[in-house]
Design an enzyme around this catalytic site. Structure first.
Site, PDB file in Angstrom:
ATOM      1  N   THR A  44       0.817  -1.213   0.000  1.00  0.00           N
ATOM      2  CA  THR A  44       0.000   0.000   0.000  1.00  0.00           C
ATOM      3  C   THR A  44       0.846   1.256   0.000  1.00  0.00           C
ATOM      4  O   THR A  44       0.337   2.355  -0.159  1.00  0.00           O
ATOM      5  CB  THR A  44      -0.919   0.036   1.239  1.00  0.00           C
ATOM      6  OG1 THR A  44      -0.132  -0.306   2.383  1.00  0.00           O
ATOM      7  CG2 THR A  44      -2.038  -0.961   1.096  1.00  0.00           C
ATOM      8  N   HIS A  49       6.211  -0.387   7.145  1.00  0.00           N
ATOM      9  CA  HIS A  49       6.256   0.368   8.396  1.00  0.00           C
ATOM     10  C   HIS A  49       6.210  -0.611   9.559  1.00  0.00           C
ATOM     11  O   HIS A  49       6.203  -1.832   9.358  1.00  0.00           O
ATOM     12  CB  HIS A  49       5.143   1.406   8.459  1.00  0.00           C
ATOM     13  CG  HIS A  49       3.771   0.843   8.212  1.00  0.00           C
ATOM     14  ND1 HIS A  49       3.122   0.064   9.124  1.00  0.00           N
ATOM     15  CD2 HIS A  49       2.955   0.933   7.142  1.00  0.00           C
ATOM     16  CE1 HIS A  49       1.945  -0.299   8.640  1.00  0.00           C
ATOM     17  NE2 HIS A  49       1.820   0.206   7.429  1.00  0.00           N
ATOM     18  N   HIS A  52       4.202  -3.740   9.695  1.00  0.00           N
ATOM     19  CA  HIS A  52       4.601  -4.928   8.942  1.00  0.00           C
ATOM     20  C   HIS A  52       5.689  -5.715   9.657  1.00  0.00           C
ATOM     21  O   HIS A  52       6.002  -6.836   9.287  1.00  0.00           O
ATOM     22  CB  HIS A  52       5.178  -4.525   7.574  1.00  0.00           C
ATOM     23  CG  HIS A  52       4.194  -3.833   6.694  1.00  0.00           C
ATOM     24  ND1 HIS A  52       4.335  -2.520   6.305  1.00  0.00           N
ATOM     25  CD2 HIS A  52       3.044  -4.264   6.122  1.00  0.00           C
ATOM     26  CE1 HIS A  52       3.332  -2.187   5.528  1.00  0.00           C
ATOM     27  NE2 HIS A  52       2.530  -3.218   5.402  1.00  0.00           N
ATOM     28  N   LYS A  86     -11.358  -2.970   8.002  1.00  0.00           N
ATOM     29  CA  LYS A  86     -11.665  -1.668   7.393  1.00  0.00           C
ATOM     30  C   LYS A  86     -13.171  -1.435   7.476  1.00  0.00           C
ATOM     31  O   LYS A  86     -13.967  -2.317   7.168  1.00  0.00           O
ATOM     32  CB  LYS A  86     -11.230  -1.638   5.928  1.00  0.00           C
ATOM     33  CG  LYS A  86      -9.759  -1.942   5.710  1.00  0.00           C
ATOM     34  CD  LYS A  86      -8.879  -0.820   6.244  1.00  0.00           C
ATOM     35  CE  LYS A  86      -7.422  -1.042   5.932  1.00  0.00           C
ATOM     36  NZ  LYS A  86      -6.909  -2.312   6.490  1.00  0.00           N
ATOM     37  N   ARG A  90     -12.225   1.110   0.211  1.00  0.00           N
ATOM     38  CA  ARG A  90     -11.047   1.938  -0.029  1.00  0.00           C
ATOM     39  C   ARG A  90     -10.883   2.267  -1.507  1.00  0.00           C
ATOM     40  O   ARG A  90     -11.385   1.561  -2.380  1.00  0.00           O
ATOM     41  CB  ARG A  90      -9.802   1.209   0.477  1.00  0.00           C
ATOM     42  CG  ARG A  90      -9.795   1.152   1.994  1.00  0.00           C
ATOM     43  CD  ARG A  90      -8.485   0.692   2.507  1.00  0.00           C
ATOM     44  NE  ARG A  90      -8.245  -0.696   2.147  1.00  0.00           N
ATOM     45  CZ  ARG A  90      -7.075  -1.299   2.344  1.00  0.00           C
ATOM     46  NH1 ARG A  90      -6.084  -0.633   2.856  1.00  0.00           N
ATOM     47  NH2 ARG A  90      -6.916  -2.555   2.019  1.00  0.00           N
ATOM     48  N   GLN A 184      -6.639 -14.183  -1.931  1.00  0.00           N
ATOM     49  CA  GLN A 184      -5.646 -14.562  -0.925  1.00  0.00           C
ATOM     50  C   GLN A 184      -5.694 -16.069  -0.662  1.00  0.00           C
ATOM     51  O   GLN A 184      -4.664 -16.707  -0.472  1.00  0.00           O
ATOM     52  CB  GLN A 184      -5.881 -13.784   0.376  1.00  0.00           C
ATOM     53  CG  GLN A 184      -4.807 -14.067   1.408  1.00  0.00           C
ATOM     54  CD  GLN A 184      -4.838 -13.117   2.593  1.00  0.00           C
ATOM     55  OE1 GLN A 184      -5.263 -11.977   2.458  1.00  0.00           O
ATOM     56  NE2 GLN A 184      -4.395 -13.582   3.738  1.00  0.00           N
ATOM     57  N   ASP A 205      -5.984 -10.312  12.607  1.00  0.00           N
ATOM     58  CA  ASP A 205      -7.069  -9.837  11.742  1.00  0.00           C
ATOM     59  C   ASP A 205      -7.136 -10.622  10.430  1.00  0.00           C
ATOM     60  O   ASP A 205      -8.070 -10.473   9.660  1.00  0.00           O
ATOM     61  CB  ASP A 205      -6.913  -8.343  11.458  1.00  0.00           C
ATOM     62  CG  ASP A 205      -5.586  -8.023  10.779  1.00  0.00           C
ATOM     63  OD1 ASP A 205      -4.631  -8.792  10.948  1.00  0.00           O
ATOM     64  OD2 ASP A 205      -5.516  -6.988  10.091  1.00  0.00           O
ATOM     65  N   LYS A 240      -2.723   1.703  18.022  1.00  0.00           N
ATOM     66  CA  LYS A 240      -1.726   0.957  17.264  1.00  0.00           C
ATOM     67  C   LYS A 240      -0.310   1.391  17.624  1.00  0.00           C
ATOM     68  O   LYS A 240      -0.029   2.577  17.743  1.00  0.00           O
ATOM     69  CB  LYS A 240      -1.922   1.210  15.764  1.00  0.00           C
ATOM     70  CG  LYS A 240      -2.884   0.248  15.107  1.00  0.00           C
ATOM     71  CD  LYS A 240      -2.857   0.450  13.604  1.00  0.00           C
ATOM     72  CE  LYS A 240      -4.079  -0.188  12.950  1.00  0.00           C
ATOM     73  NZ  LYS A 240      -4.255   0.244  11.572  1.00  0.00           N
ATOM     74  N   LYS A 243       2.430   4.469  15.555  1.00  0.00           N
ATOM     75  CA  LYS A 243       1.809   5.683  15.007  1.00  0.00           C
ATOM     76  C   LYS A 243       2.482   6.892  15.630  1.00  0.00           C
ATOM     77  O   LYS A 243       2.635   6.964  16.832  1.00  0.00           O
ATOM     78  CB  LYS A 243       0.311   5.716  15.359  1.00  0.00           C
ATOM     79  CG  LYS A 243      -0.532   4.855  14.450  1.00  0.00           C
ATOM     80  CD  LYS A 243      -0.850   5.576  13.154  1.00  0.00           C
ATOM     81  CE  LYS A 243      -1.570   4.649  12.197  1.00  0.00           C
ATOM     82  NZ  LYS A 243      -1.379   5.003  10.807  1.00  0.00           N
ATOM     83  N   THR A 244       2.877   7.837  14.801  1.00  0.00           N
ATOM     84  CA  THR A 244       3.452   9.056  15.329  1.00  0.00           C
ATOM     85  C   THR A 244       2.589  10.214  14.875  1.00  0.00           C
ATOM     86  O   THR A 244       1.657  10.029  14.099  1.00  0.00           O
ATOM     87  CB  THR A 244       4.883   9.277  14.801  1.00  0.00           C
ATOM     88  OG1 THR A 244       4.800   9.493  13.395  1.00  0.00           O
ATOM     89  CG2 THR A 244       5.760   8.070  15.074  1.00  0.00           C
TER      90      THR A 244
END
Length: 435
Positions: A44, A49, A52, A86, A90, A184, A205, A240, A243-244
């Site tokens: 994506t 990040h 992953h 989700k 998307r 998948q 998930d 999560k 995350k910043t």
RNA sequence: GGGGGGAUACCAAAGUGGCCAACUGGGACAGACUGUAAAUCUGUUGUCUUCGGACUUCGCAGGUUCGAAUCCUGCUCCCCCCA
């Protein structure tokens, strides 16, 4: 060959990385002989990040334990969009964008998995595949006849990822995202046929997608394959990890600098540190136990966080980057800055600090501290600069400037052409001399 | 279509002729404390300054006045009620 298999399942259980598994005897099964395992990653973005990292580390653990990992990049599935977790449909990315992302991600994976032919793993080197390579060759008709025929819709709509969306009349789900699971699931069948892959890994998930693949493999190939999920990497407050303020914590040094990366882990809350050590590092059980103990008895030393940050920074960015980060950290949180022989050293350490230019002549003539702060853009106006000095928030080379009448001169240069200014605790700026 | 209310600094919100660069709260920024945390406490928060002050700002444009965020006129925008 199979003699040097390590009991990975026991280690994973100790680390609390086993969330769900499709079989009670997975641990014993993994000790029988080297297995081929896979985990999928959606392209994506043009970098992986922290989200992953967990499944990627899982693959790495399997490889180190003597199994063969396959990292699947979802060039095809990523173009569809996984509805799992989700709440909304998307937007699709362009195929060119996805292709570029796949290339970038591939390079990052090579840092963590051993793809070389001489890989130590008993089962051989890691493999990288892109499901676009096989899924794109399917015609719609073939896919419906070969794959779709084996998938009962009533099972599909009972999966949480789909069910949640069907139950919400406001968002719904498109046929495209509904089909994601099939793609998948077919990946697993394909990898099983091509590489003898027998185990799929994923975050919790992904459970629905993993079991869909197992069902499909049984129907299409009569194969018995397995699945295992790990917990999601969340903080103690439920949000999560990774995350910043500026978004995700990327593995790409160009998107998240090694310094920022290090600092993120350095500042992990005490309650989350143990989990991070278990989930993300390969430190021994003994060392982790010890760190847990230190955190109880002397939390102020942040031994766990520092160990975590150093371990991960070295893994992702390498030894050299870690050394620079260490130096930078020492300066950013330490005392005065001494003299640096070269601009290059200083440049490396202050890589992410903004800089402005100033004529050498002006500095030679003496520059008031307030003017210097304004020039460096640390303050908007002279008035503000004055206030900052009065508050005791102005520093040159990390040395507090007490007086508004202080003149900055060439004697304050930290390196031949650079001056280090700071406002408050951590707002740094450089002034570079130009002719 | 008729009636009423409102527009103030980053946000919210006082102020209704001089004591207003404008109360207060939030935010932000500094400092102390601390574990590079949280909480707490203190200070600052229009621009410039030779530190005496000077200049610009209370929706926009005019006007009254020695003097306006405050009064008058017009304009723009927003909200509420009735139809």
């Amino acid at each position: 060959m199979s003699g040097n298999l390590q009991d990975i399942f026991a280690d994973l259980q100790w680390r609390q990385l086993v969330y769900q598994a499709t079989s009670e005897r997975l641990g014993a099964w993994l000790l029988e002989r080297p297995r081929t395992v896979y985990a999928g990653f959606d392209p994506t973005s043009d970098s992986l990040h922290v989200g992953h990292l967990l499944p990627l580390m899982l693959l790495r653990r399997y490889q180190k334990a003597g199994h063969r990992p396959i990292a699947l990049v979802g060039g095809a599935t990523g173009s569809i969009g996984d509805p799992s977790g989700k709440s909304q449909e998307r937007n699709l990315q362009s195929l060119e964008q996805i292709e570029a992302n796949v290339v970038a991600i591939r390079g990052q994976m090579a840092q963590l998995l051993d793809f070389s032919p001489t890989a130590a793993s008993a089962a051989g080197p890691a493999i990288l595949v892109n499901n676009y390579d096989w899924i794109s060759r399917f015609s719609y008709l073939d896919f419906l006849r070969d794959v779709g025929k084996n998938v009962p819709v009533n099972v599909m709509i009972s999966k949480d990822s789909v069910k949640n969306r069907l139950e919400n009349p406001d968002v719904g789900i498109s046929y495209t995202e509904f089909s994601y699971m099939l793609l998948q699931a077919y990946d697993f069948v394909h990898l099983n046929r091509t590489y003898g892959c027998e185990l799929q890994l994923g975050g919790s998930d992904q459970w629905g997608n993993v079991t869909a693949g197992i069902d499909l493999a049984r129907r299409m190939a009569g194969a018995e394959v397995f699945g295992m999920t790990c917990p999601l990497l969340t903080k103690s407050d439920g949000s999560k990890m990774g995350k910043t303020e500026g978004g995700a914590l990327w593995l790409d040094a160009k998107k998240t600098s090694p310094y920022q990366f290090y600092q993120y882990w350095r500042n992990v809350a005490d309650e989350d540190a143990g989990k991070c050590l278990r989930f993300l590092t390969e430190l021994s059980h003994e060392e982790i136990d010890h760190l847990d103990h230190c955190r109880q008895t002397e939390p102020e030393r942040a031994v766990s966080q520092i160990r975590l940050a150093e371990w991960l920074t070295e893994l992702i960015h390498g030894r050299g980057a870690l050394d620079l980060v260490r130096q930078a950290t020492e300066i950013f949180f330490g005392g005065e800055i001494g003299k640096f022989a070269s601009d290059a050293d200083l440049n490396q350490i202050f890589a992410e600090v903004p800089s402005s230019q100033i004529e050498a002549a002006r500095l030679a003539a003496g520059l008031s501290i307030t003017d210097a702060l304004v020039e460096a853009k640390l303050t908007k106006s002279k008035g503000e600069a004055r206030r900052v000095v009065a508050e005791g928030g102005a520093y040159v080379n990390n040395r507090r400037i007490e007086s508004e009448s202080y003149q900055v001169t060439t004697a304050d240069l930290a390196s031949p052409t650079m001056l280090v200014l700071r406002r408050g605790k951590k707002n740094y700026a450089l002034l570079r001399l130009v002719e």
